[in-house]
Design a protein around this motif. Structure first.
Motif, mmCIF file in Angstrom:
data_model
loop_
_atom_site.group_PDB
_atom_site.id
_atom_site.type_symbol
_atom_site.label_atom_id
_atom_site.label_comp_id
_atom_site.label_asym_id
_atom_site.label_seq_id
_atom_site.Cartn_x
_atom_site.Cartn_y
_atom_site.Cartn_z
ATOM 1 N N GLU A 139 0.829 -1.211 0.000
ATOM 2 C CA GLU A 139 0.000 0.000 0.000
ATOM 3 C C GLU A 139 0.861 1.257 0.000
ATOM 4 O OE1 GLU A 139 -3.825 -1.821 2.414
ATOM 5 O OE2 GLU A 139 -2.051 -1.180 3.514
ATOM 6 N N ILE A 140 1.956 1.207 0.732
ATOM 7 C CA ILE A 140 2.841 2.368 0.805
ATOM 8 C C ILE A 140 3.512 2.615 -0.547
ATOM 9 C CG2 ILE A 140 4.905 3.326 1.905
ATOM 10 C CD1 ILE A 140 4.146 1.524 4.365
ATOM 11 N N TYR A 141 4.042 1.556 -1.154
ATOM 12 C CA TYR A 141 4.697 1.709 -2.458
ATOM 13 C C TYR A 141 3.677 2.067 -3.541
ATOM 14 C CZ TYR A 141 9.425 0.247 -1.188
ATOM 15 O OH TYR A 141 10.696 0.202 -0.662
ATOM 16 N N LYS A 142 2.489 1.524 -3.439
ATOM 17 C CA LYS A 142 1.448 1.796 -4.429
ATOM 18 C C LYS A 142 1.093 3.283 -4.449
ATOM 19 C CE LYS A 142 -2.945 -0.337 -5.799
ATOM 20 N NZ LYS A 142 -3.936 -1.361 -5.401
ATOM 21 N N GLU A 143 1.051 3.897 -3.285
ATOM 22 C CA GLU A 143 0.773 5.331 -3.199
ATOM 23 C C GLU A 143 1.839 6.159 -3.906
ATOM 24 O OE1 GLU A 143 0.109 7.020 0.575
ATOM 25 O OE2 GLU A 143 -1.979 6.368 0.682
ATOM 26 N N GLN A 144 3.030 5.585 -4.029
ATOM 27 C CA GLN A 144 4.136 6.285 -4.686
ATOM 28 C C GLN A 144 4.210 5.972 -6.186
ATOM 29 O OE1 GLN A 144 6.068 8.562 -3.028
ATOM 30 N NE2 GLN A 144 4.588 8.177 -1.374
ATOM 31 N N GLY A 145 3.169 5.343 -6.717
ATOM 32 C CA GLY A 145 3.105 5.093 -8.146
ATOM 33 C C GLY A 145 3.653 3.754 -8.596
ATOM 34 N N TYR A 146 3.915 2.858 -7.663
ATOM 35 C CA TYR A 146 4.480 1.551 -8.004
ATOM 36 C C TYR A 146 3.398 0.574 -8.452
ATOM 37 C CZ TYR A 146 9.188 2.378 -6.098
ATOM 38 O OH TYR A 146 10.463 2.821 -5.875
ATOM 39 N N GLN A 147 3.777 -0.286 -9.394
ATOM 40 C CA GLN A 147 3.012 -1.495 -9.660
ATOM 41 C C GLN A 147 3.377 -2.499 -8.560
ATOM 42 O OE1 GLN A 147 0.832 -1.597 -12.337
ATOM 43 N NE2 GLN A 147 1.439 0.552 -12.550
ATOM 44 N N THR A 148 2.412 -3.282 -8.116
ATOM 45 C CA THR A 148 2.682 -4.210 -7.010
ATOM 46 C C THR A 148 2.246 -5.625 -7.375
ATOM 47 O OG1 THR A 148 0.527 -3.762 -5.970
ATOM 48 C CG2 THR A 148 2.391 -2.396 -5.277
ATOM 49 N N GLY A 149 3.048 -6.597 -7.014
ATOM 50 C CA GLY A 149 2.714 -7.980 -7.319
ATOM 51 C C GLY A 149 3.201 -8.937 -6.253
ATOM 52 N N TYR A 150 2.506 -10.053 -6.124
ATOM 53 C CA TYR A 150 2.846 -11.070 -5.133
ATOM 54 C C TYR A 150 2.667 -12.444 -5.764
ATOM 55 C CZ TYR A 150 3.498 -13.035 -0.462
ATOM 56 O OH TYR A 150 3.999 -13.720 0.627
ATOM 57 N N ILE A 151 3.658 -13.315 -5.554
ATOM 58 C CA ILE A 151 3.642 -14.664 -6.114
ATOM 59 C C ILE A 151 4.082 -15.648 -5.038
ATOM 60 C CG2 ILE A 151 4.634 -16.192 -7.868
ATOM 61 C CD1 ILE A 151 5.263 -13.603 -9.485
ATOM 62 N N GLY A 152 3.298 -16.705 -4.820
ATOM 63 C CA GLY A 152 3.721 -17.765 -3.912
ATOM 64 C C GLY A 152 2.894 -17.864 -2.651
ATOM 65 N N LYS A 153 3.551 -18.210 -1.568
ATOM 66 C CA LYS A 153 2.889 -18.440 -0.282
ATOM 67 C C LYS A 153 2.531 -17.112 0.392
ATOM 68 C CE LYS A 153 3.808 -20.307 4.343
ATOM 69 N NZ LYS A 153 4.771 -21.022 5.205
ATOM 70 N N TRP A 154 1.314 -17.009 0.907
ATOM 71 C CA TRP A 154 0.828 -15.780 1.550
ATOM 72 C C TRP A 154 0.773 -15.925 3.071
ATOM 73 C CZ3 TRP A 154 0.497 -10.878 0.942
ATOM 74 C CH2 TRP A 154 -0.456 -10.090 1.574
ATOM 75 N N HIS A 155 -0.089 -16.772 3.587
ATOM 76 C CA HIS A 155 -0.185 -17.128 5.011
ATOM 77 C C HIS A 155 -0.525 -15.945 5.918
ATOM 78 C CE1 HIS A 155 1.366 -20.379 8.046
ATOM 79 N NE2 HIS A 155 0.072 -20.102 8.171
ATOM 80 N N LEU A 156 -1.374 -15.028 5.417
ATOM 81 C CA LEU A 156 -1.809 -13.904 6.245
ATOM 82 C C LEU A 156 -3.322 -13.717 6.222
ATOM 83 C CD1 LEU A 156 0.956 -11.243 5.539
ATOM 84 C CD2 LEU A 156 0.489 -12.396 7.704
ATOM 85 N N ASN A 157 -4.034 -14.576 5.502
ATOM 86 C CA ASN A 157 -5.484 -14.419 5.450
ATOM 87 C C ASN A 157 -6.136 -14.914 6.730
ATOM 88 O OD1 ASN A 157 -7.915 -13.677 4.135
ATOM 89 N ND2 ASN A 157 -8.305 -15.821 3.637
ATOM 90 N N GLY A 158 -5.645 -16.042 7.244
ATOM 91 C CA GLY A 158 -6.172 -16.565 8.504
ATOM 92 C C GLY A 158 -7.575 -17.125 8.355
ATOM 93 N N HIS A 159 -8.125 -17.520 9.477
ATOM 94 C CA HIS A 159 -9.473 -18.079 9.490
ATOM 95 C C HIS A 159 -10.313 -17.346 10.517
ATOM 96 C CE1 HIS A 159 -8.905 -20.222 13.359
ATOM 97 N NE2 HIS A 159 -7.661 -20.384 12.946
ATOM 98 N N ALA A 160 -11.612 -17.369 10.331
ATOM 99 C CA ALA A 160 -12.520 -16.724 11.276
ATOM 100 C C ALA A 160 -12.571 -17.514 12.579
ATOM 101 C CB ALA A 160 -13.914 -16.630 10.672
ATOM 102 N N ARG A 161 -12.899 -16.824 13.665
ATOM 103 C CA ARG A 161 -12.987 -17.471 14.973
ATOM 104 C C ARG A 161 -13.996 -18.614 14.918
ATOM 105 N NH1 ARG A 161 -12.207 -16.422 20.530
ATOM 106 N NH2 ARG A 161 -13.852 -17.266 21.836
ATOM 107 N N GLY A 162 -13.557 -19.774 15.397
ATOM 108 C CA GLY A 162 -14.433 -20.924 15.454
ATOM 109 C C GLY A 162 -14.357 -21.836 14.251
ATOM 110 N N GLU A 163 -13.758 -21.352 13.143
ATOM 111 C CA GLU A 163 -13.593 -22.204 11.979
ATOM 112 C C GLU A 163 -12.410 -23.137 12.185
ATOM 113 O OE1 GLU A 163 -13.152 -19.808 8.521
ATOM 114 O OE2 GLU A 163 -15.282 -19.299 8.394
ATOM 115 N N HIS A 164 -12.350 -24.191 11.370
ATOM 116 C CA HIS A 164 -11.213 -25.099 11.434
ATOM 117 C C HIS A 164 -9.930 -24.302 11.241
ATOM 118 C CE1 HIS A 164 -8.290 -28.150 10.176
ATOM 119 N NE2 HIS A 164 -9.043 -29.018 10.845
ATOM 120 N N PRO A 165 -8.893 -24.546 12.040
ATOM 121 C CA PRO A 165 -7.696 -23.699 12.007
ATOM 122 C C PRO A 165 -7.014 -23.604 10.653
ATOM 123 C CG PRO A 165 -7.332 -25.702 13.298
ATOM 124 C CD PRO A 165 -8.788 -25.577 13.091
ATOM 125 N N PHE A 166 -7.109 -24.645 9.828
ATOM 126 C CA PHE A 166 -6.457 -24.613 8.521
ATOM 127 C C PHE A 166 -7.469 -24.426 7.390
ATOM 128 C CE2 PHE A 166 -3.022 -27.582 10.446
ATOM 129 C CZ PHE A 166 -2.488 -26.501 11.130
#
Length: 492
Positions: free
Chosen positions: A121-148
């Protein structure tokens, strides 16, 4: 759960978005003069690659020719320290420049809040194109859902933290013919060993965006276990009988350690090949001078040092990772940096190198000026922590809450009962002699205790039991045997 949370979007971003929708792409083009002042950023992240598993650090067993060459052109960080040696907390701390108890991801598979201000978000504000490839592991799960439960699902657009180009799997440890989701949540396959097509996608992205400033993050899954799943041609390179073990691997684990480390090194050499392809593409496109290239890992792996595997523990095999930064335009002289650098310091340092103002939400330290000047970082150590033991090192098998300091020379760690570990890593590099509470270490321990308390005060960390933080963030333990029971001290 997460789609209802939206960030405040600046008016300028709304205007740019409207122009883009209306087709006014020429208006949004980056001026060539402006482009020249904005370095591209390529951030390559491996998972569970410990600091000594590279040739350029003196390891004669592992084959890393491309990284060894990169090291000769880079800043080599000898003491890159992960603030919390486990996947999701490292990622959240890197992307936000914050400590785990600030952003709240101190436990795997918990969600990084939508309102977090992140690197893309910080780089995007400065006019950068942004991309992500591969493992993320930051979405998580809602409380009470199966952990994985979220690991095999697409990450919603509002959970991508500012990254637009998107070829991502939340989490997988199957590195062959694994699936991922694209920008439109369509399931696709990375054919073969997934690090190779992931790297090919990064190369394609670089070619397509070379005329605009870009930020691309390439996140490989290996050399994280399972260790034996590297391509056969790389596994054939290593004979377990010829693997050199660290002296702190107990005799009863040495045969197993040699086999596992041989397979671990096979992953590493495969990734080194991918890194070589990436570096060649950057050079071919003429982007080397004005591109910041970072190579590092989230955390290390014990690999049977002290008789255990994996991470979370405060020992060097777990908390220290390889890290290289190459940026010829400003970091013209390759050198080794011995002072520690911590996970939350990476984002502000990259922003400093990029000439971007550092937001007030960032807690880490910007070391760009001393790095550019060739000076010492001038710090007294990196903070390490484990607010809540879980999964592989839960309370039931000896896990404990801790806080500590890893300085250039010493490691000092406390648990809830008091001082726990003290090592002189210069005279005892394999951390086999615990000096804590020894009469001859009294003054040293007092000095390191003062440093630790200063760090805890600075980060507003009260060092409470695990249950306190789980309740504060409304988290559930992912399994009943991870619970902190009243008698857990007797189980260690």
């Amino acid at each position: 759960m997460f789609g209802t949370i939206h960030r405040n979007i600046r008016l300028s971003a709304l205007v740019l978005g409207a122009l883009s929708i209306l087709g006014f792409r020429s208006i949004l083009a980056v001026d060539p003069v402006e482009k020249a002042t904005k370095p591209n950023v390529i951030f390559v992240l491996a998972d569970q690659w410990r600091s000594d598993a590279v040739g350029y650090m003196g390891n004669n067993d592992v084959l890393t020719p491309h990284l060894d060459r990169l090291a000769k052109e880079s800043l080599v960080f000898e003491n890159a320290v992960t603030v919390m040696a486990v996947c999701a907390p490292w990622r959240a701390s890197f992307l936000t420049g914050q400590y785990p108890l600030t952003h709240g991801v101190f436990y795997n598979d918990k969600p990084l809040p939508n309102e977090a201000l992140t690197m893309a978000e910080i780089y995007k504000e400065q006019g950068y194109q942004t991309g992500y490839i591969g493992k993320w592991h930051l979405n998580g799960h809602a409380r009470g859902e199966h952990p994985f439960s979220a690991r095999d699902k697409p990450v919603p657009k509002d959970r991508r933290q500012g990254f637009d180009y998107w070829k991502v799997r939340e989490v997988t440890h199957d590195y062959n013919n694994s699936f991922y989701f694209d920008e439109n949540d369509q399931k696709q396959i990375w054919e073969g060993y997934d690090a190779f097509p992931q790297t090919d996608s990064a190369i394609s992205y670089i070619k397509k965006n070379k005329d605009n400033p870009f930020l691309i993050m390439l996140s490989w899954g290996p050399p994280h276990n399972p260790y034996h799943t590297a391509p056969e041609e790389y596994r054939k390179l290593y004979d377990p009988a010829k693997i050199t073990l660290r002296p702190n691997v107990p005799e009863e684990f040495q045969d197993s350690a040699r086999q596992i480390i041989a397979d671990y090194y096979a992953h590493i050499t495969a990734l080194d090949k991918a890194m070589g392809d990436l570096l060649a593409a950057v050079e071919k496109e003429g982007l080397s001078d004005n591109t910041i290239i970072v190579f590092t890992s989230e955390h290390g792996d014990m690999l049977f040092s002290k008789g255990v595997l994996r991470k979370q523990r405060p020992y060097d095999e777990s908390i220290k990772v390889p890290m290289l930064i190459r940026y010829p335009e400003k970091l013209s002289q390759a050198r080794h940096v011995r002072a520690p650098i911590n996970t939350p310091d990476l984002l502000p340092t990259l922003l400093g190198l990029s000439g971007i103002k550092i937001p007030k939400t960032v807690e880490g330290t910007d070391y760009s000026k001393p790095l550019i000047a060739g000076e010492d970082l001038g710090n007294d150590g990196a903070l390490i922590m484990l607010p809540v033991p879980f999964h592989e090192w839960k309370f039931m098998n000896g896990g404990r809450e801790f806080r500590g300091i890893r300085s250039e020379r010493y490691t000092y760690v406390k648990d809830l009962e008091g001082p726990w570990l003290l090592y002189d890593n210069q005279t005892d590099p394999f951390q086999q002699q615990n000096l804590v509470n020894q009469p001859e270490s009294k003054e040293l321990q007092a000095r390191l205790e003062k440093v630790l308390q200063s760090k805890l005060k600075q980060t507003k960390d009260r060092f409470m039991p695990a249950d306190y933080y789980m309740t504060q963030w409304n988290y559930l333990y992912d399994s009943s045997d991870s619970l902190r029971t009243e008698d857990y001290l007797q189980l260690r």
